[in-house]
Scaffold this motif. Structure first.
Motif, PDB file in Angstrom:
ATOM      1  N   VAL A   1      -1.435  -7.627  -1.652  1.00  0.00           N
ATOM      2  CA  VAL A   1      -1.906  -8.125  -2.946  1.00  0.00           C
ATOM      3  C   VAL A   1      -3.037  -9.113  -2.707  1.00  0.00           C
ATOM      4  O   VAL A   1      -3.088  -9.767  -1.652  1.00  0.00           O
ATOM      5  CB  VAL A   1      -0.738  -8.784  -3.726  1.00  0.00           C
ATOM      6  CG1 VAL A   1      -0.203 -10.008  -3.003  1.00  0.00           C
ATOM      7  CG2 VAL A   1      -1.132  -9.113  -5.153  1.00  0.00           C
ATOM      8  N   GLN A   2      -3.934  -9.218  -3.667  1.00  0.00           N
ATOM      9  CA  GLN A   2      -5.015 -10.193  -3.551  1.00  0.00           C
ATOM     10  C   GLN A   2      -4.519 -11.587  -3.913  1.00  0.00           C
ATOM     11  O   GLN A   2      -3.540 -11.738  -4.668  1.00  0.00           O
ATOM     12  CB  GLN A   2      -6.164  -9.809  -4.476  1.00  0.00           C
ATOM     13  CG  GLN A   2      -6.950  -8.584  -4.014  1.00  0.00           C
ATOM     14  CD  GLN A   2      -8.204  -8.364  -4.839  1.00  0.00           C
ATOM     15  OE1 GLN A   2      -8.262  -8.714  -6.006  1.00  0.00           O
ATOM     16  NE2 GLN A   2      -9.212  -7.773  -4.212  1.00  0.00           N
ATOM     17  N   ALA A   3      -5.197 -12.572  -3.394  1.00  0.00           N
ATOM     18  CA  ALA A   3      -4.865 -13.956  -3.728  1.00  0.00           C
ATOM     19  C   ALA A   3      -4.909 -14.146  -5.240  1.00  0.00           C
ATOM     20  O   ALA A   3      -5.796 -13.638  -5.915  1.00  0.00           O
ATOM     21  CB  ALA A   3      -5.847 -14.903  -3.048  1.00  0.00           C
ATOM     22  N   GLY A   4      -3.911 -14.858  -5.748  1.00  0.00           N
ATOM     23  CA  GLY A   4      -3.775 -15.064  -7.181  1.00  0.00           C
ATOM     24  C   GLY A   4      -2.895 -14.037  -7.859  1.00  0.00           C
ATOM     25  O   GLY A   4      -2.515 -14.213  -9.026  1.00  0.00           O
ATOM     26  N   GLY A   5      -2.561 -12.986  -7.147  1.00  0.00           N
ATOM     27  CA  GLY A   5      -1.729 -11.934  -7.711  1.00  0.00           C
ATOM     28  C   GLY A   5      -0.247 -12.242  -7.632  1.00  0.00           C
ATOM     29  O   GLY A   5       0.161 -13.341  -7.226  1.00  0.00           O
ATOM     30  N   SER A   6       0.544 -11.252  -8.029  1.00  0.00           N
ATOM     31  CA  SER A   6       1.997 -11.421  -8.080  1.00  0.00           C
ATOM     32  C   SER A   6       2.711 -10.247  -7.400  1.00  0.00           C
ATOM     33  O   SER A   6       2.179  -9.136  -7.352  1.00  0.00           O
ATOM     34  CB  SER A   6       2.477 -11.498  -9.535  1.00  0.00           C
ATOM     35  OG  SER A   6       1.917 -12.602 -10.203  1.00  0.00           O
TER      36      SER A   6
ATOM     37  N   LYS B   1      -0.927 -16.884  -2.358  1.00  0.00           N
ATOM     38  CA  LYS B   1      -1.989 -17.410  -1.517  1.00  0.00           C
ATOM     39  C   LYS B   1      -1.954 -16.694  -0.159  1.00  0.00           C
ATOM     40  O   LYS B   1      -0.896 -16.211   0.255  1.00  0.00           O
ATOM     41  CB  LYS B   1      -1.773 -18.904  -1.291  1.00  0.00           C
ATOM     42  CG  LYS B   1      -1.665 -19.720  -2.560  1.00  0.00           C
ATOM     43  CD  LYS B   1      -1.330 -21.170  -2.240  1.00  0.00           C
ATOM     44  CE  LYS B   1      -1.183 -22.004  -3.501  1.00  0.00           C
ATOM     45  NZ  LYS B   1      -0.857 -23.424  -3.199  1.00  0.00           N
ATOM     46  N   PRO B   2      -3.070 -16.673   0.530  1.00  0.00           N
ATOM     47  CA  PRO B   2      -3.056 -16.042   1.861  1.00  0.00           C
ATOM     48  C   PRO B   2      -1.989 -16.632   2.791  1.00  0.00           C
ATOM     49  O   PRO B   2      -1.411 -15.898   3.609  1.00  0.00           O
ATOM     50  CB  PRO B   2      -4.469 -16.322   2.382  1.00  0.00           C
ATOM     51  CG  PRO B   2      -5.311 -16.373   1.149  1.00  0.00           C
ATOM     52  CD  PRO B   2      -4.431 -17.042   0.121  1.00  0.00           C
ATOM     53  N   GLU B   3      -1.696 -17.901   2.640  1.00  0.00           N
ATOM     54  CA  GLU B   3      -0.677 -18.520   3.493  1.00  0.00           C
ATOM     55  C   GLU B   3       0.743 -18.090   3.151  1.00  0.00           C
ATOM     56  O   GLU B   3       1.687 -18.448   3.860  1.00  0.00           O
ATOM     57  CB  GLU B   3      -0.783 -20.051   3.446  1.00  0.00           C
ATOM     58  CG  GLU B   3      -0.824 -20.641   2.061  1.00  0.00           C
ATOM     59  CD  GLU B   3      -2.251 -20.904   1.582  1.00  0.00           C
ATOM     60  OE1 GLU B   3      -3.133 -20.034   1.780  1.00  0.00           O
ATOM     61  OE2 GLU B   3      -2.470 -21.976   0.972  1.00  0.00           O
TER      62      GLU B   3
ATOM     63  N   GLY C   1      13.997  -7.337   6.297  1.00  0.00           N
ATOM     64  CA  GLY C   1      12.717  -7.931   5.929  1.00  0.00           C
ATOM     65  C   GLY C   1      11.761  -6.957   5.271  1.00  0.00           C
ATOM     66  O   GLY C   1      11.839  -5.739   5.463  1.00  0.00           O
ATOM     67  N   THR C   2      10.855  -7.508   4.484  1.00  0.00           N
ATOM     68  CA  THR C   2       9.796  -6.730   3.845  1.00  0.00           C
ATOM     69  C   THR C   2       8.488  -7.504   3.985  1.00  0.00           C
ATOM     70  O   THR C   2       8.459  -8.722   3.808  1.00  0.00           O
ATOM     71  CB  THR C   2      10.122  -6.437   2.369  1.00  0.00           C
ATOM     72  OG1 THR C   2       9.129  -5.571   1.811  1.00  0.00           O
ATOM     73  CG2 THR C   2      10.216  -7.706   1.531  1.00  0.00           C
ATOM     74  N   GLN C   3       7.426  -6.795   4.317  1.00  0.00           N
ATOM     75  CA  GLN C   3       6.145  -7.440   4.590  1.00  0.00           C
ATOM     76  C   GLN C   3       5.406  -7.752   3.300  1.00  0.00           C
ATOM     77  O   GLN C   3       5.262  -6.885   2.424  1.00  0.00           O
ATOM     78  CB  GLN C   3       5.271  -6.531   5.467  1.00  0.00           C
ATOM     79  CG  GLN C   3       3.875  -7.068   5.731  1.00  0.00           C
ATOM     80  CD  GLN C   3       3.872  -8.265   6.669  1.00  0.00           C
ATOM     81  OE1 GLN C   3       4.520  -8.249   7.709  1.00  0.00           O
ATOM     82  NE2 GLN C   3       3.127  -9.310   6.297  1.00  0.00           N
ATOM     83  N   VAL C   4       4.921  -8.973   3.206  1.00  0.00           N
ATOM     84  CA  VAL C   4       4.041  -9.394   2.109  1.00  0.00           C
ATOM     85  C   VAL C   4       2.729  -9.849   2.736  1.00  0.00           C
ATOM     86  O   VAL C   4       2.726 -10.727   3.598  1.00  0.00           O
ATOM     87  CB  VAL C   4       4.664 -10.534   1.286  1.00  0.00           C
ATOM     88  CG1 VAL C   4       3.647 -11.091   0.299  1.00  0.00           C
ATOM     89  CG2 VAL C   4       5.907 -10.044   0.564  1.00  0.00           C
ATOM     90  N   THR C   5       1.641  -9.234   2.294  1.00  0.00           N
ATOM     91  CA  THR C   5       0.325  -9.600   2.795  1.00  0.00           C
ATOM     92  C   THR C   5      -0.564  -9.968   1.617  1.00  0.00           C
ATOM     93  O   THR C   5      -0.716  -9.183   0.688  1.00  0.00           O
ATOM     94  CB  THR C   5      -0.315  -8.440   3.582  1.00  0.00           C
ATOM     95  OG1 THR C   5       0.552  -8.059   4.646  1.00  0.00           O
ATOM     96  CG2 THR C   5      -1.661  -8.858   4.157  1.00  0.00           C
ATOM     97  N   VAL C   6      -1.126 -11.169   1.679  1.00  0.00           N
ATOM     98  CA  VAL C   6      -1.989 -11.663   0.613  1.00  0.00           C
ATOM     99  C   VAL C   6      -3.398 -11.799   1.179  1.00  0.00           C
ATOM    100  O   VAL C   6      -3.627 -12.572   2.114  1.00  0.00           O
ATOM    101  CB  VAL C   6      -1.499 -13.013   0.075  1.00  0.00           C
ATOM    102  CG1 VAL C   6      -2.364 -13.451  -1.111  1.00  0.00           C
ATOM    103  CG2 VAL C   6      -0.037 -12.926  -0.341  1.00  0.00           C
ATOM    104  N   SER C   7      -4.307 -11.055   0.605  1.00  0.00           N
ATOM    105  CA  SER C   7      -5.690 -11.083   1.082  1.00  0.00           C
ATOM    106  C   SER C   7      -6.507 -12.097   0.295  1.00  0.00           C
ATOM    107  O   SER C   7      -6.255 -12.334  -0.887  1.00  0.00           O
ATOM    108  CB  SER C   7      -6.323  -9.697   0.954  1.00  0.00           C
ATOM    109  OG  SER C   7      -6.379  -9.307  -0.402  1.00  0.00           O
ATOM    110  N   SER C   8      -7.475 -12.670   0.970  1.00  0.00           N
ATOM    111  CA  SER C   8      -8.311 -13.693   0.320  1.00  0.00           C
ATOM    112  C   SER C   8      -9.518 -13.083  -0.364  1.00  0.00           C
ATOM    113  O   SER C   8      -9.823 -11.920  -0.211  1.00  0.00           O
ATOM    114  CB  SER C   8      -8.759 -14.714   1.367  1.00  0.00           C
ATOM    115  OG  SER C   8      -9.458 -14.059   2.399  1.00  0.00           O
TER     116      SER C   8
END
Length: 126
Positions: free
Chosen positions: A12-17, A88-90, A119-126
């Motif tokens: 998901v992009q930063a700011g997303g849900s 957030k990316p962090e 576990g499930t991977q969450v990746t937040v792109s900036s």
């Protein structure tokens, strides 16, 4: 054998849900506190959120996610969820669901939990 299976992760992009869910095979689900933890590459697994046996407003959050994440549970469906907003990316990490049978209060420590999901991977792109 208790099983916890997380779902809902993704990119998901930063700011997303994103909304994570954890389905469990726990026989009496309402006997367990439930929590979410996360682990980023090269870091220790850290506490994210926890919810009491009955759910409702008896919850606890890590400072870094307070106000952005919401934990909830459905004792009729044996599930716990984590709604994550303003990502957030962090926040990028593998997110784990955990169940705790013992204890009288919510735990923020890994040692306070008896069962874990894969576990499930969450990746937040900036």
């Amino acid at each position: 054998q208790v099983q916890l299976v997380e779902s809902g992760g993704g990119l998901v992009q930063a700011g997303g849900s994103l909304r994570l869910s954890c389905a469990t095979s726990i026989y009496i689900f309402s006997d367990y506190f439930m929590g979410w933890f996360r682990q980023a590459p090269g870091k220790e697994r850290e506490f994210v959120a926890a919810i009491s046996r009955s759910g409702g407003s008896n919850t606890d959050y890590a400072g870094s996610v307070k106000g952005r994440f919401t934990i909830s549970r459905d004792n009729a469906k044996n599930t716990v969820s984590l709604q994550m907003n303003s990502l957030k990316p962090e926040d990028t990490a593998v997110y784990y669901c955990a169940a705790a049978y013992s204890g009288s209060s919510l735990s923020t420590r890994r040692s306070g939990y008896d069962y874990w999901g894969q576990g499930t991977q969450v990746t937040v792109s900036s």
